[in-house]
Design a protein around this motif. Structure first.
Motif, mmCIF file in Angstrom:
data_model
loop_
_atom_site.group_PDB
_atom_site.id
_atom_site.type_symbol
_atom_site.label_atom_id
_atom_site.label_comp_id
_atom_site.label_asym_id
_atom_site.label_seq_id
_atom_site.Cartn_x
_atom_site.Cartn_y
_atom_site.Cartn_z
ATOM 1 N N ALA A 65 74.309 -30.509 -17.246
ATOM 2 C CA ALA A 65 74.802 -31.888 -17.145
ATOM 3 C C ALA A 65 75.942 -31.983 -16.133
ATOM 4 C CB ALA A 65 75.258 -32.391 -18.517
ATOM 5 N N ARG A 66 76.762 -30.961 -16.042
ATOM 6 C CA ARG A 66 77.829 -30.929 -15.034
ATOM 7 C C ARG A 66 77.221 -30.903 -13.633
ATOM 8 N NH1 ARG A 66 81.206 -27.716 -11.916
ATOM 9 N NH2 ARG A 66 83.450 -28.094 -12.175
ATOM 10 N N ALA A 67 76.158 -30.110 -13.469
ATOM 11 C CA ALA A 67 75.471 -30.053 -12.178
ATOM 12 C C ALA A 67 74.888 -31.417 -11.815
ATOM 13 C CB ALA A 67 74.375 -28.985 -12.215
ATOM 14 N N VAL A 68 74.367 -32.127 -12.798
ATOM 15 C CA VAL A 68 73.842 -33.470 -12.543
ATOM 16 C C VAL A 68 74.978 -34.388 -12.093
ATOM 17 C CG1 VAL A 68 72.718 -35.500 -13.536
ATOM 18 C CG2 VAL A 68 71.928 -33.224 -14.178
ATOM 19 N N ALA A 69 76.146 -34.278 -12.716
ATOM 20 C CA ALA A 69 77.291 -35.116 -12.331
ATOM 21 C C ALA A 69 77.636 -34.915 -10.857
ATOM 22 C CB ALA A 69 78.502 -34.812 -13.207
ATOM 23 N N ILE A 70 77.554 -33.683 -10.374
ATOM 24 C CA ILE A 70 77.841 -33.398 -8.969
ATOM 25 C C ILE A 70 76.817 -34.108 -8.076
ATOM 26 C CG2 ILE A 70 77.924 -31.563 -7.220
ATOM 27 C CD1 ILE A 70 79.098 -29.748 -9.517
ATOM 28 N N ASP A 71 75.554 -34.027 -8.441
ATOM 29 C CA ASP A 71 74.513 -34.727 -7.672
ATOM 30 C C ASP A 71 74.724 -36.237 -7.715
ATOM 31 O OD1 ASP A 71 73.260 -32.394 -6.914
ATOM 32 O OD2 ASP A 71 71.645 -32.553 -8.382
ATOM 33 N N GLU A 104 72.619 -31.854 -30.643
ATOM 34 C CA GLU A 104 73.870 -31.763 -29.890
ATOM 35 C C GLU A 104 73.755 -32.360 -28.485
ATOM 36 O OE1 GLU A 104 75.067 -27.614 -30.230
ATOM 37 O OE2 GLU A 104 75.950 -28.048 -32.187
ATOM 38 N N GLN A 105 72.929 -33.408 -28.351
ATOM 39 C CA GLN A 105 72.774 -34.081 -27.063
ATOM 40 C C GLN A 105 74.125 -34.579 -26.550
ATOM 41 O OE1 GLN A 105 70.810 -34.670 -29.754
ATOM 42 N NE2 GLN A 105 68.740 -34.220 -29.066
ATOM 43 N N HIS A 106 74.962 -35.069 -27.453
ATOM 44 C CA HIS A 106 76.279 -35.582 -27.063
ATOM 45 C C HIS A 106 77.161 -34.479 -26.481
ATOM 46 C CE1 HIS A 106 76.681 -33.991 -31.106
ATOM 47 N NE2 HIS A 106 78.007 -34.060 -31.023
ATOM 48 N N GLY A 111 79.222 -32.317 -20.428
ATOM 49 C CA GLY A 111 79.334 -31.623 -19.147
ATOM 50 C C GLY A 111 79.457 -32.597 -17.994
ATOM 51 N N CYS A 112 78.748 -33.705 -18.076
ATOM 52 C CA CYS A 112 78.835 -34.756 -17.057
ATOM 53 C C CYS A 112 80.102 -35.581 -17.257
ATOM 54 C CB CYS A 112 77.598 -35.647 -17.143
ATOM 55 S SG CYS A 112 77.608 -37.061 -16.027
ATOM 56 N N LEU A 116 83.338 -36.152 -14.615
ATOM 57 C CA LEU A 116 83.659 -37.480 -14.076
ATOM 58 C C LEU A 116 85.101 -37.855 -14.407
ATOM 59 C CD1 LEU A 116 80.361 -39.401 -14.900
ATOM 60 C CD2 LEU A 116 81.135 -38.619 -12.643
ATOM 61 N N GLY A 117 85.543 -37.547 -15.615
ATOM 62 C CA GLY A 117 86.929 -37.814 -15.999
ATOM 63 C C GLY A 117 87.909 -36.992 -15.189
ATOM 64 N N GLU A 118 87.548 -35.754 -14.913
ATOM 65 C CA GLU A 118 88.427 -34.879 -14.138
ATOM 66 C C GLU A 118 88.555 -35.371 -12.690
ATOM 67 O OE1 GLU A 118 89.063 -30.072 -13.590
ATOM 68 O OE2 GLU A 118 87.280 -30.798 -14.627
#
Length: 151
Positions: A65-71, A104-106, A111-112, A116-118
Motif C-alpha cells: 500500500a505504501r508503494a501504491v501511495a508513491i505511484d 486487517e484491510q484497515h 501503509g498508504c 500521505l500524512g508524512e
C-alpha cells in the motif's frame, strides 16, 4: 517543508504516470478536485501478486500500500504539475485482495495513509475506506484510488 522536499528527505523518487491497462484515464480534474484512478501495487516493476491472509502478511500488504501511495503521488504530480498545489488529500479508497477470514484491510491501507500524512502533513489526513475483495486485476494484492483538492 514542501511535499517535494519531504519526498527528497525520504529518498523517494516519484515514477512517471503508468499507462492505463484498459479504457480509462489515469486522472480526471474537475474544478479543484482531482480524481485518480485505482493504482495497483507493483514490486520490481510488475504487479505485486498475492492474497492477504494466504501468501501475503499484513506487514507486506502495508508495504504494498505504501508503494501504491508513491505511484499515486507520481500521478497526482503529473495532474497538477507540483505537489505544492495540493490543498488536501480528501479521500482514499483501498481494495485489498484478501481471503474471506482476513480482517486487517484497515492496517494494510495504513501503509498508504501514513505515507500521505508524512509527505503532506495535515493536508494529507483524509477520509478513507478499506475493503476486502475476492480479486483485483492482474492478481495484485492492493489497489488504491485517491481524491485530492488542489489550488
Amino acid at each position: 517543508m514542501t511535499p517535494q522536499a519531504k519526498l527528497q528527505q525520504l529518498g523517494i523518487t516519484l515514477p512517471p504516470v503508468s499507462a492505463p491497462a484498459a479504457a480509462y484515464v489515469p486522472f480526471v480534474r474537475t474544478g479543484n478536485l482531482v480524481f485518480l484512478s485505482g493504482h495497483i501495487a507493483r514490486k520490481d516493476g510488475k504487479p505485486w501478486v498475492g492474497q492477504l491472509g494466504k501468501q501475503i502478511t499484513t506487514e507486506e500488504g502495508k508495504q504494498a500500500a505504501r508503494a501504491v501511495a508513491i505511484d499515486l503521488m507520481g500521478t497526482l504530480q503529473a495532474a497538477v504539475g507540483d505537489l505544492g498545489q495540493v490543498k488536501r488529500i480528501v479521500k482514499v479508497m483501498s481494495l485489498v485482495n484478501s481471503t474471506p477470514d482476513f480482517t486487517e484491510q484497515h492496517l494494510v491501507t495504513n501503509g498508504c495513509s501514513e505515507l500521505l500524512g508524512e509527505v503532506f502533513g495535515d493536508k494529507g489526513t483524509h477520509a478513507r475506506s478499506a475493503f476486502g475483495v475476492a480479486q483485483i486485476p492482474l492478481g495484485a494484492c492492493v489497489e488504491i484510488e485517491l481524491i485530492a483538492e488542489v489550488a
